[in-house]
Write an enzyme that holds these catalytic residues in place. Structure first.
Site, PDB file in Angstrom:
ATOM      1  N   HIS A  15      51.692  29.208 -22.397  1.00 47.14           N
ATOM      2  CA  HIS A  15      50.304  29.676 -22.356  1.00 47.14           C
ATOM      3  C   HIS A  15      50.176  31.099 -22.887  1.00 47.14           C
ATOM      4  CE1 HIS A  15      50.957  32.382 -18.880  1.00 47.14           C
ATOM      5  NE2 HIS A  15      51.779  31.432 -18.418  1.00 47.14           N
ATOM      6  N   CYS A  42      57.216  30.304 -16.830  1.00 49.73           N
ATOM      7  CA  CYS A  42      56.453  29.795 -17.976  1.00 49.73           C
ATOM      8  C   CYS A  42      56.916  30.458 -19.277  1.00 49.73           C
ATOM      9  CB  CYS A  42      54.958  30.064 -17.779  1.00 49.73           C
ATOM     10  SG  CYS A  42      54.204  29.136 -16.417  1.00 49.73           S
TER      11      CYS A  42
END
Length: 232
Positions: free
Chosen positions: A180, A198
């Site tokens: 992201h 992440c």
């Protein structure tokens, strides 16, 4: 009236001319003939005498060649070189896209139908919260969302807790790993790990992944200290 003094001068000059001529003849007879000869003025006021150029004489070393000044080497560039592109991982892909996230150089590489397309700087999980190695597959996408540590058991009000607004999030695993946009970590992307697991990208690159990468695209993570990814 004839002067004995003047006559003596003429005889002396004639003797010098004869000596020069004899010397030149002896020089010409003592060396091999050459193609060219250079006129040399021996006595000012008298015609020049052709003296042949001397050839190289066997056994006599040639004059040493002048020493050349060594060229100064150009200073080496201090600009860091870009990481070389690794080989495409041998994994199956239903979308034609394959990605490889390398912890060693903090880059993610993208191929489409076995042709290299793009690379991006990334930041993955820190040593305390490492991103596991293995093959992930992209799932649903979120144009924007809140990421909440309580979803995997860490209260948001704890020292390790968080609730963060993110954009262009593509899920990689059901246990909470996404790729992201993370504009707050751009300074770390390409240099060091700063996430809770992440894969962080710039907003521009996060949008590119969101717009172009379809569901079920394999993303291979390699070289972290996070062990092996066993889920899906």
């Amino acid at each position: 009236m004839f002067s004995m003094k003047s006559s003596g001068r003429r005889r002396s000059r004639a003797a010098r001319v004869i000596a020069v001529a004899v010397g030149a003849s002896a020089l010409a007879m003592g060396v091999p003939a050459v193609a060219t000869a250079a006129p040399v003025t021996v006595i000012p006021g008298l015609p020049p005498v052709d003296v042949p150029e001397l050839p190289n004489i066997p056994g006599v070393p040639d004059a040493p060649a002048p020493k050349s000044t060594p060229k100064k080497s150009s200073p080496k560039s201090t600009t860091p070189s870009k990481p070389s592109i690794p080989a495409e991982p041998k994994v199956k892909s239903s979308t034609g896209w394959v990605a490889l996230a390398v912890d060693g150089d903090h880059q993610i590489y993208w191929w489409k139908d076995h042709k290299f397309v793009k690379q991006m700087p990334i930041s993955m999980g820190t040593d305390k919260h490492p991103t596991p190695n293995g093959v992930y597959h992209t799932k649903e996408k979120y144009r924007d969302m809140y990421m909440d540590s309580s979803t995997y058991g860490v209260p948001i009000d704890s020292p390790e807790g968080y609730r963060t607004y993110v954009e262009y999030a593509t899920r990689m695993s059901w246990d909470g790993i996404f790729i992201h946009a993370a504009p707050w970590s751009v300074a770390q992307q390409g240099k060091e790990n700063a996430s809770h697991g992440c894969i962080n990208l710039s907003t521009e690159n996060g949008k590119w992944v969101y717009d172009n990468i379809g569901r079920d695209t394999p993303i291979v993570v390699r070289g972290t200290v996070g062990g092996q990814f066993a889920g899906d």
